[in-house]
Design a protein around this motif. Structure first.
Motif, PDB file in Angstrom:
ATOM      1  N   PHE A   1      12.083  -0.188  59.718  1.00 29.45           N
ATOM      2  CA  PHE A   1      12.806   1.043  59.435  1.00 29.45           C
ATOM      3  C   PHE A   1      11.997   2.243  59.893  1.00 29.45           C
ATOM      4  CE2 PHE A   1      14.218  -2.084  56.353  1.00 29.45           C
ATOM      5  CZ  PHE A   1      15.592  -1.906  56.298  1.00 29.45           C
ATOM      6  N   GLN A   2      12.678   3.202  60.485  1.00 23.93           N
ATOM      7  CA  GLN A   2      12.101   4.511  60.756  1.00 23.93           C
ATOM      8  C   GLN A   2      12.786   5.453  59.783  1.00 23.93           C
ATOM      9  OE1 GLN A   2      13.360   7.595  62.424  1.00 23.93           O
ATOM     10  NE2 GLN A   2      11.313   8.378  61.962  1.00 23.93           N
ATOM     11  N   GLN A   3      11.989   5.941  58.776  1.00 24.84           N
ATOM     12  CA  GLN A   3      12.545   6.575  57.586  1.00 24.84           C
ATOM     13  C   GLN A   3      13.463   5.543  56.931  1.00 24.84           C
ATOM     14  OE1 GLN A   3      14.119  10.427  58.768  1.00 24.84           O
ATOM     15  NE2 GLN A   3      12.066  11.294  58.943  1.00 24.84           N
ATOM     16  N   ASP A   4      14.752   5.830  56.731  1.00 28.68           N
ATOM     17  CA  ASP A   4      15.642   4.846  56.109  1.00 28.68           C
ATOM     18  C   ASP A   4      16.593   4.228  57.121  1.00 28.68           C
ATOM     19  OD1 ASP A   4      14.612   5.112  53.527  1.00 28.68           O
ATOM     20  OD2 ASP A   4      15.840   6.883  53.135  1.00 28.68           O
ATOM     21  N   LYS A   5      16.315   4.417  58.398  1.00 29.89           N
ATOM     22  CA  LYS A   5      17.187   3.928  59.454  1.00 29.89           C
ATOM     23  C   LYS A   5      16.640   2.637  60.037  1.00 29.89           C
ATOM     24  CE  LYS A   5      19.448   5.535  63.700  1.00 29.89           C
ATOM     25  NZ  LYS A   5      19.555   6.666  64.665  1.00 29.89           N
ATOM     26  N   LEU A   6      17.467   1.591  60.056  1.00 34.50           N
ATOM     27  CA  LEU A   6      17.049   0.315  60.629  1.00 34.50           C
ATOM     28  C   LEU A   6      16.918   0.470  62.138  1.00 34.50           C
ATOM     29  CD1 LEU A   6      16.485  -2.731  60.286  1.00 34.50           C
ATOM     30  CD2 LEU A   6      18.942  -3.124  60.553  1.00 34.50           C
ATOM     31  N   ALA A   7      15.712   0.205  62.644  1.00 35.99           N
ATOM     32  CA  ALA A   7      15.438   0.368  64.071  1.00 35.99           C
ATOM     33  C   ALA A   7      15.367  -0.968  64.798  1.00 35.99           C
ATOM     34  CB  ALA A   7      14.139   1.138  64.269  1.00 35.99           C
ATOM     35  N   ILE A   8      14.723  -1.977  64.178  1.00 36.36           N
ATOM     36  CA  ILE A   8      14.536  -3.279  64.820  1.00 36.36           C
ATOM     37  C   ILE A   8      14.756  -4.368  63.774  1.00 36.36           C
ATOM     38  CG2 ILE A   8      12.922  -4.810  66.042  1.00 36.36           C
ATOM     39  CD1 ILE A   8      11.358  -2.304  66.879  1.00 36.36           C
ATOM     40  N   GLU A   9      15.462  -5.393  64.156  1.00 38.67           N
ATOM     41  CA  GLU A   9      15.634  -6.581  63.329  1.00 38.67           C
ATOM     42  C   GLU A   9      15.047  -7.756  64.108  1.00 38.67           C
ATOM     43  OE1 GLU A   9      19.177  -7.209  60.324  1.00 38.67           O
ATOM     44  OE2 GLU A   9      19.742  -7.817  62.353  1.00 38.67           O
ATOM     45  N   GLU A  10      14.202  -8.547  63.446  1.00 41.83           N
ATOM     46  CA  GLU A  10      13.493  -9.617  64.143  1.00 41.83           C
ATOM     47  C   GLU A  10      13.521 -10.897  63.325  1.00 41.83           C
ATOM     48  OE1 GLU A  10       9.047 -10.644  66.014  1.00 41.83           O
ATOM     49  OE2 GLU A  10       9.403  -8.725  65.026  1.00 41.83           O
ATOM     50  N   GLU A  11      13.666 -12.014  64.014  1.00 42.01           N
ATOM     51  CA  GLU A  11      13.505 -13.334  63.415  1.00 42.01           C
ATOM     52  C   GLU A  11      12.364 -14.017  64.148  1.00 42.01           C
ATOM     53  OE1 GLU A  11      16.417 -16.874  63.610  1.00 42.01           O
ATOM     54  OE2 GLU A  11      17.069 -15.670  61.889  1.00 42.01           O
ATOM     55  N   GLN A  12      11.340 -14.415  63.416  1.00 43.13           N
ATOM     56  CA  GLN A  12      10.130 -15.011  63.998  1.00 43.13           C
ATOM     57  C   GLN A  12      10.056 -16.470  63.575  1.00 43.13           C
ATOM     58  OE1 GLN A  12       6.549 -13.109  62.654  1.00 43.13           O
ATOM     59  NE2 GLN A  12       5.194 -14.563  63.681  1.00 43.13           N
ATOM     60  N   ASN A  13       9.878 -17.361  64.545  1.00 44.26           N
ATOM     61  CA  ASN A  13       9.839 -18.796  64.269  1.00 44.26           C
ATOM     62  C   ASN A  13       8.421 -19.325  64.440  1.00 44.26           C
ATOM     63  OD1 ASN A  13      12.665 -18.859  63.944  1.00 44.26           O
ATOM     64  ND2 ASN A  13      12.933 -18.978  66.150  1.00 44.26           N
ATOM     65  N   LEU A  14       7.870 -19.902  63.385  1.00 45.96           N
ATOM     66  CA  LEU A  14       6.553 -20.528  63.412  1.00 45.96           C
ATOM     67  C   LEU A  14       6.724 -22.035  63.243  1.00 45.96           C
ATOM     68  CD1 LEU A  14       4.657 -18.102  60.974  1.00 45.96           C
ATOM     69  CD2 LEU A  14       4.742 -17.986  63.471  1.00 45.96           C
ATOM     70  N   VAL A  15       5.870 -22.797  63.919  1.00 50.66           N
ATOM     71  CA  VAL A  15       5.892 -24.245  63.756  1.00 50.66           C
ATOM     72  C   VAL A  15       4.483 -24.714  63.422  1.00 50.66           C
ATOM     73  CG1 VAL A  15       5.600 -24.696  66.239  1.00 50.66           C
ATOM     74  CG2 VAL A  15       6.576 -26.462  64.769  1.00 50.66           C
ATOM     75  N   TYR A  16       4.385 -25.638  62.474  1.00 49.37           N
ATOM     76  CA  TYR A  16       3.113 -26.219  62.052  1.00 49.37           C
ATOM     77  C   TYR A  16       3.151 -27.716  62.343  1.00 49.37           C
ATOM     78  CZ  TYR A  16       2.549 -21.955  59.235  1.00 49.37           C
ATOM     79  OH  TYR A  16       2.434 -20.647  58.811  1.00 49.37           O
ATOM     80  N   ARG A  17       2.000 -28.254  62.797  1.00 46.27           N
ATOM     81  CA  ARG A  17       1.875 -29.685  63.009  1.00 46.27           C
ATOM     82  C   ARG A  17       0.410 -30.059  62.868  1.00 46.27           C
ATOM     83  NH1 ARG A  17       3.053 -29.511  69.509  1.00 46.27           N
ATOM     84  NH2 ARG A  17       0.880 -29.446  70.197  1.00 46.27           N
ATOM     85  N   ASP A  18       0.116 -31.345  62.834  1.00 47.90           N
ATOM     86  CA  ASP A  18      -1.267 -31.796  62.740  1.00 47.90           C
ATOM     87  C   ASP A  18      -1.961 -31.671  64.086  1.00 47.90           C
ATOM     88  OD1 ASP A  18      -2.021 -32.514  60.123  1.00 47.90           O
ATOM     89  OD2 ASP A  18      -0.754 -34.302  60.222  1.00 47.90           O
ATOM     90  N   TYR A  19      -3.280 -31.647  64.050  1.00 52.08           N
ATOM     91  CA  TYR A  19      -4.057 -31.659  65.286  1.00 52.08           C
ATOM     92  C   TYR A  19      -3.749 -32.918  66.073  1.00 52.08           C
ATOM     93  CZ  TYR A  19      -7.094 -28.057  63.185  1.00 52.08           C
ATOM     94  OH  TYR A  19      -7.598 -26.925  62.612  1.00 52.08           O
ATOM     95  N   GLY A  20      -3.788 -32.790  67.384  1.00 52.42           N
ATOM     96  CA  GLY A  20      -3.684 -33.953  68.249  1.00 52.42           C
ATOM     97  C   GLY A  20      -2.309 -34.560  68.325  1.00 52.42           C
ATOM     98  N   THR A  21      -1.279 -33.837  67.833  1.00 55.20           N
ATOM     99  CA  THR A  21       0.073 -34.369  67.919  1.00 55.20           C
ATOM    100  C   THR A  21       0.901 -33.476  68.824  1.00 55.20           C
ATOM    101  OG1 THR A  21       0.855 -33.114  66.009  1.00 55.20           O
ATOM    102  CG2 THR A  21      -0.051 -35.301  65.589  1.00 55.20           C
ATOM    103  N   GLY A  22       1.989 -34.007  69.303  1.00 56.47           N
ATOM    104  CA  GLY A  22       2.878 -33.238  70.154  1.00 56.47           C
ATOM    105  C   GLY A  22       2.683 -33.576  71.615  1.00 56.47           C
ATOM    106  N   LYS A  23       3.772 -33.608  72.339  1.00 58.44           N
ATOM    107  CA  LYS A  23       3.739 -33.875  73.766  1.00 58.44           C
ATOM    108  C   LYS A  23       4.372 -32.710  74.494  1.00 58.44           C
ATOM    109  CE  LYS A  23       4.081 -38.903  73.197  1.00 58.44           C
ATOM    110  NZ  LYS A  23       4.872 -40.112  73.524  1.00 58.44           N
ATOM    111  N   ASN A  24       3.737 -32.280  75.576  1.00 59.13           N
ATOM    112  CA  ASN A  24       4.284 -31.193  76.360  1.00 59.13           C
ATOM    113  C   ASN A  24       5.574 -31.632  77.046  1.00 59.13           C
ATOM    114  OD1 ASN A  24       2.270 -29.362  75.724  1.00 59.13           O
ATOM    115  ND2 ASN A  24       0.985 -29.985  77.443  1.00 59.13           N
ATOM    116  N   ILE A  25       6.568 -30.747  76.974  1.00 56.31           N
ATOM    117  CA  ILE A  25       7.830 -30.995  77.644  1.00 56.31           C
ATOM    118  C   ILE A  25       7.726 -30.443  79.062  1.00 56.31           C
ATOM    119  CG2 ILE A  25      10.299 -30.481  77.627  1.00 56.31           C
ATOM    120  CD1 ILE A  25      10.065 -30.145  74.576  1.00 56.31           C
ATOM    121  N   VAL A  26       8.083 -31.235  80.052  1.00 54.71           N
ATOM    122  CA  VAL A  26       8.037 -30.787  81.443  1.00 54.71           C
ATOM    123  C   VAL A  26       9.462 -30.506  81.893  1.00 54.71           C
ATOM    124  CG1 VAL A  26       7.370 -31.367  83.796  1.00 54.71           C
ATOM    125  CG2 VAL A  26       5.944 -32.114  81.871  1.00 54.71           C
ATOM    126  N   ARG A  27       9.753 -29.231  82.124  1.00 55.27           N
ATOM    127  CA  ARG A  27      11.074 -28.807  82.573  1.00 55.27           C
ATOM    128  C   ARG A  27      10.915 -27.855  83.746  1.00 55.27           C
ATOM    129  NH1 ARG A  27      14.002 -26.296  77.506  1.00 55.27           N
ATOM    130  NH2 ARG A  27      15.360 -25.592  79.213  1.00 55.27           N
TER     131      ARG A  27
END
Length: 285
Positions: A134-160
């Motif tokens: 908000f800038q004063q009482d006016k909505l200026a930006i709305e954001e949705e932030q996505n976080l992902v958690y996983r264990d170390y050493g897991t996950g495979k890179n997707i090749v696209r």
């Protein structure tokens, strides 16, 4: 392998916190210089470029309250997810009115959802944050932030491959200086971005990791360079695979009317981030 109690973690859904800040000149000048603008000085009253609000609303967390990865210890506002690796996976932004240098602003953050998924890479926890600026009482930006958690050493890179034939392309090679500057400007102490020993020996990367919001900012910067008179209405991005310090990356995009597709390829030509932009119609600028 860490055990996940998803019902316990979902007790954090709905938690909120508020930060107030002033859109000061110094961070804008610092990022301008880091992105190698010829005229890096900013002036009060100038509009903040889209995505540059990430320079503000930083937590001055005491050093004693940081976890081994450099983030604030979990369990207060952020849920105590037991999975050790955290990544900013993407987000969606909507811009309603300009934020200008010198403005006093307020950000209200809410934990919108926490979900658990079991995949081939193991357990994943997705945390979605909702931010309203908000800038004063006016909505200026709305954001949705996505976080992902996983264990170390897991996950495979997707090749696209690239999603389309590009109209614009810009090659840059993010070095440790750019990563250090962006970490400093955003008060980001996540060690994968500046501590090479931690990034390689603990989290298993082959080099320092480029920040996801920095990559998104570079895509928006490409848009500013190619369409300098355009105004962003909506921006959505998704990180697909990590980008690493010292390796060239290719910022690309194409426009179709008021819609713009943006993406990043790594040095092997694999898709690393993709984004969509909706521009304001000229009469609405």
């Amino acid at each position: 392998m860490s055990t996940v109690d998803i019902e316990f973690l979902q007790g954090w859904v709905g938690s909120t916190e508020t930060h107030c800040d002033v859109i000061s000149v110094a961070p804008v000048a610092g990022l301008s210089a880091s992105l190698d603008y010829l005229s890096p000085l900013a002036r009060v009253g100038e509009a903040l470029p889209p995505g540059w609000h990430w320079l503000y609303f930083q937590d001055a967390v005491a050093a004693s309250n940081l976890a081994i990865d450099g983030h604030v210890r979990r369990g207060e506002f952020m849920p105590p997810v037991p999975l050790l690796r955290r990544m900013w996976a993407g987000g969606r932004l909507r811009f309603f009115s300009p934020v200008t240098i010198g403005d006093e602003v307020r950000r209200v953050s809410t934990i919108a959802s926490i979900t658990h998924k079991e995949g081939r890479s193991g357990a994943l926890i997705f945390v979605t944050l909702s931010h309203q600026i908000f800038q004063q009482d006016k909505l200026a930006i709305e954001e949705e932030q996505n976080l992902v958690y996983r264990d170390y050493g897991t996950g495979k890179n997707i090749v696209r491959p690239a999603p389309a034939e590009s109209q614009w392309s810009r090659e840059i090679c993010p070095d440790s200086v750019l990563l250090f500057r962006y970490s400093a400007l955003t008060f980001n102490s996540h060690r994968i971005h500046f501590d090479r020993n931690y990034a390689t020996q603990v989290e298993g990367y082959t080099s320092l990791v480029v920040h996801a919001p920095l990559t998104a900012t570079l895509l928006l910067d490409l848009l500013r360079r190619e369409l300098p008179d355009s105004a962003v209405k909506d921006f959505e991005f998704r990180a697909i695979k990590p980008l690493l310090e010292g390796a060239p990356l290719f910022l690309q995009g194409r426009r179709d009317g008021q819609e713009v597709s943006l993406w990043v390829l790594d040095d092997s030509g694999a898709l690393a981030m993709e984004a969509r932009v909706t521009l304001f119609m000229p009469e609405n600028i």
